[in-house]
Every structure is written in structure tokens, then in C-alpha cells.
Design a protein around this motif. Structure first.
Motif, PDB file in Angstrom:
ATOM      1  N   LEU A 273     170.643  48.392  52.186  1.00 55.91           N
ATOM      2  CA  LEU A 273     171.292  47.086  52.100  1.00 55.91           C
ATOM      3  C   LEU A 273     171.855  46.686  53.461  1.00 55.91           C
ATOM      4  CD1 LEU A 273     173.264  47.009  48.729  1.00 55.91           C
ATOM      5  CD2 LEU A 273     170.915  46.328  49.192  1.00 55.91           C
ATOM      6  N   SER A 274     171.840  45.388  53.708  1.00 57.81           N
ATOM      7  CA  SER A 274     172.519  44.889  54.906  1.00 57.81           C
ATOM      8  C   SER A 274     174.024  45.010  54.700  1.00 57.81           C
ATOM      9  CB  SER A 274     172.140  43.428  55.152  1.00 57.81           C
ATOM     10  OG  SER A 274     172.648  42.606  54.107  1.00 57.81           O
ATOM     11  N   ARG A 275     174.770  44.917  55.777  1.00 52.38           N
ATOM     12  CA  ARG A 275     176.231  45.060  55.647  1.00 52.38           C
ATOM     13  C   ARG A 275     176.862  43.989  54.764  1.00 52.38           C
ATOM     14  NH1 ARG A 275     179.640  47.687  60.627  1.00 52.38           N
ATOM     15  NH2 ARG A 275     178.607  49.739  60.569  1.00 52.38           N
ATOM     16  N   PRO A 276     176.463  42.711  54.877  1.00 55.31           N
ATOM     17  CA  PRO A 276     177.026  41.726  53.941  1.00 55.31           C
ATOM     18  C   PRO A 276     176.719  42.060  52.490  1.00 55.31           C
ATOM     19  CG  PRO A 276     176.042  40.614  55.824  1.00 55.31           C
ATOM     20  CD  PRO A 276     175.653  42.053  55.931  1.00 55.31           C
ATOM     21  N   GLN A 277     175.479  42.506  52.206  1.00 60.26           N
ATOM     22  CA  GLN A 277     175.129  42.871  50.837  1.00 60.26           C
ATOM     23  C   GLN A 277     175.932  44.081  50.371  1.00 60.26           C
ATOM     24  OE1 GLN A 277     170.905  43.428  51.430  1.00 60.26           O
ATOM     25  NE2 GLN A 277     170.399  41.406  50.599  1.00 60.26           N
ATOM     26  N   LEU A 278     176.040  45.086  51.253  1.00 61.75           N
ATOM     27  CA  LEU A 278     176.807  46.280  50.889  1.00 61.75           C
ATOM     28  C   LEU A 278     178.285  45.931  50.681  1.00 61.75           C
ATOM     29  CD1 LEU A 278     176.837  49.324  50.455  1.00 61.75           C
ATOM     30  CD2 LEU A 278     177.118  49.622  52.922  1.00 61.75           C
ATOM     31  N   ALA A 279     178.798  45.011  51.478  1.00 63.58           N
ATOM     32  CA  ALA A 279     180.197  44.594  51.318  1.00 63.58           C
ATOM     33  C   ALA A 279     180.423  43.986  49.936  1.00 63.58           C
ATOM     34  CB  ALA A 279     180.571  43.588  52.411  1.00 63.58           C
ATOM     35  N   MET A 280     179.465  43.193  49.453  1.00 71.31           N
ATOM     36  CA  MET A 280     179.632  42.574  48.136  1.00 71.31           C
ATOM     37  C   MET A 280     179.528  43.603  47.018  1.00 71.31           C
ATOM     38  SD  MET A 280     180.501  39.599  48.728  1.00 71.31           S
ATOM     39  CE  MET A 280     180.678  39.282  46.982  1.00 71.31           C
ATOM     40  N   VAL A 281     178.680  44.607  47.190  1.00 68.54           N
ATOM     41  CA  VAL A 281     178.612  45.680  46.198  1.00 68.54           C
ATOM     42  C   VAL A 281     179.939  46.440  46.161  1.00 68.54           C
ATOM     43  CG1 VAL A 281     177.495  47.872  45.614  1.00 68.54           C
ATOM     44  CG2 VAL A 281     176.110  45.934  46.372  1.00 68.54           C
ATOM     45  N   ILE A 282     180.500  46.701  47.332  1.00 67.90           N
ATOM     46  CA  ILE A 282     181.796  47.394  47.395  1.00 67.90           C
ATOM     47  C   ILE A 282     182.884  46.548  46.743  1.00 67.90           C
ATOM     48  CG2 ILE A 282     183.580  48.244  48.967  1.00 67.90           C
ATOM     49  CD1 ILE A 282     181.300  48.924  50.928  1.00 67.90           C
ATOM     50  N   LEU A 283     182.894  45.252  47.026  1.00 63.65           N
ATOM     51  CA  LEU A 283     183.912  44.377  46.430  1.00 63.65           C
ATOM     52  C   LEU A 283     183.737  44.266  44.919  1.00 63.65           C
ATOM     53  CD1 LEU A 283     184.184  41.502  49.063  1.00 63.65           C
ATOM     54  CD2 LEU A 283     185.726  43.439  48.696  1.00 63.65           C
ATOM     55  N   HIS A 284     182.505  44.382  44.442  1.00 67.81           N
ATOM     56  CA  HIS A 284     182.276  44.410  42.990  1.00 67.81           C
ATOM     57  C   HIS A 284     182.975  45.623  42.378  1.00 67.81           C
ATOM     58  CE1 HIS A 284     179.969  44.066  39.191  1.00 67.81           C
ATOM     59  NE2 HIS A 284     179.933  45.381  39.252  1.00 67.81           N
ATOM     60  N   GLU A 285     182.853  46.781  43.021  1.00 72.87           N
ATOM     61  CA  GLU A 285     183.532  47.980  42.518  1.00 72.87           C
ATOM     62  C   GLU A 285     185.038  47.860  42.679  1.00 72.87           C
ATOM     63  OE1 GLU A 285     181.861  50.103  40.810  1.00 72.87           O
ATOM     64  OE2 GLU A 285     180.012  49.030  41.285  1.00 72.87           O
ATOM     65  N   VAL A 286     185.490  47.253  43.779  1.00 73.46           N
ATOM     66  CA  VAL A 286     186.922  47.019  43.963  1.00 73.46           C
ATOM     67  C   VAL A 286     187.464  46.129  42.848  1.00 73.46           C
ATOM     68  CG1 VAL A 286     188.625  45.874  45.446  1.00 73.46           C
ATOM     69  CG2 VAL A 286     186.891  47.374  46.454  1.00 73.46           C
ATOM     70  N   ALA A 287     186.678  45.131  42.459  1.00 72.47           N
ATOM     71  CA  ALA A 287     187.103  44.232  41.378  1.00 72.47           C
ATOM     72  C   ALA A 287     187.281  44.998  40.072  1.00 72.47           C
ATOM     73  CB  ALA A 287     186.083  43.107  41.205  1.00 72.47           C
ATOM     74  N   HIS A 288     186.388  45.954  39.802  1.00 74.73           N
ATOM     75  CA  HIS A 288     186.559  46.792  38.608  1.00 74.73           C
ATOM     76  C   HIS A 288     187.911  47.498  38.646  1.00 74.73           C
ATOM     77  CE1 HIS A 288     182.804  46.301  36.548  1.00 74.73           C
ATOM     78  NE2 HIS A 288     182.051  46.780  37.523  1.00 74.73           N
TER      79      HIS A 288
END
Length: 417
Positions: A273-288
Motif C-alpha cells: 500500500l502507498s503511505r496515504p492508503q496505509l494511513a487510512m487503514v491505520i485510522l480505520h483501526e484507530v476508529a475501532h
């Protein structure tokens, strides 16, 4: 597939509430074990036969290796769900679940009783995992040899049923210990409740950390991920890179608060994943984590099991029949299990859609210069959508909705809306 492992464990343990055979000569422990072993043996043959049939097609040049893995994966999925009926046949039909208490050692320990109930499930899973590894060996994807097979079985057990079974067995050990200590009933119940809460908060993250093989990433990427987590408010959250040999796209958040929270990212996710894509995946887990979705899932199941207990208690009032009263625990467990499955679907879909939405709203708040985090809600939505497409590329099954997870198209529609 985690729903399958959850159901396999819960169904197995539920058969421990079957009424005892008493003087019924039709139910015998030795015959129950013999019939159960025979059925599990046939199951092993079926698993290996499925792999052999697909391998023959590869050797004959009728299908490619990729198609072979797809076909074998579909077959094993069907076999997994079929195994739930086989577990019921062994424990209920052959009476194994009703006969375990005939062993004096088992009758005195809830932990040993649970282990006995789980034996058919473990034997079935070992057969399926062994067939999967044998199939991969024949296609040259996995190493040959006894050690490789044992390592594969240990890995599958650690990453699937271990995190379900181990906490249950630990709690049953505490129950066995509490039953020996001379305490009042109220004190004993309070102590067990406090212990279970402490185990859920502190012990479970420790077990999860050791359930998955780990690897390392370069220092720059690791530092950037920690900066994203800190900017999102999880300053003490631990980062673990899950070693899948570059085979899997996945992410997971474990734990409830502070340094007991862990975010898992697979090695392939970080690499591809690109860094922007990986950042959104991380923020999805942070939201959980920020929205307490794990706690919501647990609390949402309380009505299902309280309802099952209420039905169990009301059976004696509705019908004074001794036979029906003996079956009351099993009736209550069945109702609770059915309600659990239905509630989990609704709660899981809500949590996934909510995490996507919160992640997109959170991105502009945690963005800083050169952070690679999308700077607007709209850009965050597009980036998260592209990440969802990327991680399911070439895997149609991952894009379709499952019982516990909405489909990719559903999530993208909700995000872009």
C-alpha cells in the motif's frame, strides 16, 4: 472465517449441557469414542481426497496452479461448515458429550470436561489443516517434511482457535480453583467476575501478541506509523507487524486502552500500500479503538445470553416434565447461540461502516505537513476506497459480503456518500 471457529468452539462446549445418560444402556462411553473416532477418520480421508483430486487436474494440465488453489479453497470452505454438523454428530448423536462425566477425573473438573468436548473439533481442524499443507507441499509452495507440517499446524492453531480457546480454559481453571477455596457463594461469584474482567483487559492482549508470528519493518516506516498513531490519540499503542510471508492483506486492533492496545498490520499490507492508503487503514483501526467497538460487541451479546438463561429458567415453569427440565440448559444455549449469530451480524456491519466514517473524518485532524495523511474528508474517502480495492485485488471472495463483514462495494458506497 473467524465466525466458523467461534461457532465450532461454542457449539462444542454447548453439548456439555446435555442431560446425563443415567441408566440408559444405549449410551456408552467406549462406543461413543469409537464411533466419533471413525467419523473423524473418514473426515481426514475426505480432506486429503479433495486435495488429491485437484492435484490430478493440475498434473493433467487441465487447470493452472492459481485455479487449483481457488478450487481447493472453495472445497475446504464447504468442508469447514460441514464439520459443524460432524461435531454435533460426535458430541450429540453418538453421545460423547453426555458420557464424558463417566470418567471420574473429568466429572470433577470443568476444565477437563471442556477439553474433552473440544477434542472432536481439534481433531477435525488438524485434518483440514494437514490437508491444506499437504496440498501446498505438492504444488511446491510449502516445504516438505515433518517439521514443516508441525510448524504449519502450530501456526494455524495460534492464529485461529487459540485466542478463543485459551481464555475460556483459563477462566474454567479459575472456576475450578474457586470451587476448591472455601468462600461464600457471593464472594466466589464476585471474585470470578473481577478475574474475568482483568483477564479480558490485561491477559487477552498479552495472548494475542503471542498468537501471531511477527516480523520487522524499516525504521522510517515504523517511525511514521507511530507518528500517525500518536497524532490520532493512541500514544501508547503498540505496533506489531504480522508475518504472513507476504501472503495476506489484513489489519486488526486488540486491547481496550493504553499500552494494552495493539495494532496489527500484515507485512504485505505495509509493503504494497502507498503511505496515504496505509494511513487510512491505520485510522480505520484507530476508529475501532476510539469508538470502543470491541466493547460494544461484547455488551451487545449480553441480551442474547441473558435471554437464553431466562428461557432455561422458565422451562420448568412452562412444563413440569422432568425430561424437558433436563434439556432446559441445551434449549437455552441453542437460543443464545442463534441470537448471538444474528446480533453479531448487525453489530459487525455497524462497526465497520462507523469505523470507515470516523477514519475519514479523523484524517484532516491528524494531518501534518509531509505526513501523507489525506488533508480533507473527501480525499480520505477516495484514498480509503482505493485501499479497499487494492487489498482485495484478485480475490473475488474477499470483495463479497460475509456474515460479519460488509462487501467492498457496500463500504465504498458508504464512504463516498
Amino acid at each position: 472465517m473467524q465466525l466458523y471457529y467461534f461457532l465450532a468452539v461454542v457449539i462444542s462446549l454447548s453439548f456439555g449441557t446435555l442431560p446425563q445418560p443415567g441408566a440408559n444402556p444405549a449410551i456408552d462411553l467406549e462406543r461413543s469414542v469409537a464411533f466419533s473416532a471413525a467419523v473423524v477418520g473418514i473426515w481426514w480421508v475426505m480432506c486429503f481426497l479433495c486435495g488429491r483430486l485437484v492435484l490430478n487436474l493440475v498434473r493433467q494440465g487441465e487447470i493452472t496452479v492459481d485455479t487449483a488453489f481457488d478450487w481447493f479453497g472453495r472445497q475446504t470452505t464447504c468442508l469447514r461448515w460441514l464439520s459443524l454438523a460432524i461435531i454435533g454428530l460426535c458430541l450429540g448423536g453418538f453421545g460423547l458429550g453426555r458420557c464424558l462425566d463417566q470418567l471420574p477425573v473429568v466429572s470433577q473438573s470443568m476444565t477437563l470436561h471442556a477439553i474433552g468436548l473440544l477434542l472432536p473439533t481439534v481433531a477435525i481442524l488438524l485434518g483440514l489443516w494437514s490437508a491444506e499443507h499437504r496440498f501446498a507441499q505438492r504444488l511446491g509452495v510449502a516445504r516438505s517434511g515433518f517439521r514443516s507440517t508441525v510448524a504449519w499446524l502450530a501456526l494455524m492453531a495460534r492464529s485461529t482457535i487459540a485466542w478463543i480457546v485459551v481464555p475460556i480454559l483459563l477462566m474454567l481453571v479459575l472456576v475450578d480453583i474457586a470451587s476448591i477455596i472455601p468462600l461464600s457463594p457471593g464472594t466466589r461469584i464476585g471474585l470470578l467476575i473481577l478475574t474475568m474482567i482483568a483477564a479480558s483487559v490485561f491477559v487477552m492482549p498479552w495472548l494475542v501478541r503471542r498468537a501471531f508470528p511477527q516480523t520487522s519493518i524499516d525504521e522510517a516506516t515504523s517511525s511514521w506509523i507511530h507518528q500517525v498513531l500518536q497524532a490520532a490519540g493512541l500514544k501508547r499503542c503498540k505496533l506489531i507487524i504480522w508475518d504472513t510471508k507476504q501472503r495476506s492483506f489484513n489489519a486488526m486492533m486488540a486491547g481496550f486502552f493504553g499500552r494494552f492496545q495493539i495494532v496489527f498490520l500484515t507485512d504485505r499490507l505495509v509493503r504494497d500500500l502507498s503511505r496515504p492508503q496505509l494511513a487510512m487503514v491505520i485510522l480505520h483501526e484507530v476508529a475501532h479503538a476510539r469508538r470502543k467497538h470491541a466493547l460494544i460487541r461484547v455488551l451487545a451479546l449480553a441480551p442474547a445470553w441473558l435471554g437464553g438463561l431466562a428461557i432455561q429458567a422458565s422451562v420448568g415453569v412452562i412444563s413440569p416434565s422432568d425430561t424437558l427440565i433436563q434439556w432446559a440448559p441445551m434449549i437455552g444455549n441453542t437460543v443464545s447461540l442463534a441470537a448471538t449469530v444474528c446480533i453479531l451480524r448487525q453489530v459487525s456491519y455497524f462497526c465497520e461502516f462507523d469505523a470507515d466514517s470516523v477514519a475519514c473524518q479523523l484524517a484532516p485532524e491528524v494531518c501534518w505537513p509531509e505526513s501523507c495523511v489525506p488533508a480533507s474528508v473527501e480525499e480520505a474517502g477516495r484514498t480509503l476506497s482505493s485501499a479497499l480495492v487494492k487489498v482485495t485485488d484478485g480475490c473475488e471472495g474477499a470483495r463479497r459480503p460475509s456474515w460479519l463483514h460488509p462487501g467492498v462495494s457496500q463500504r465504498i458506497d458508504a464512504v463516498l456518500a
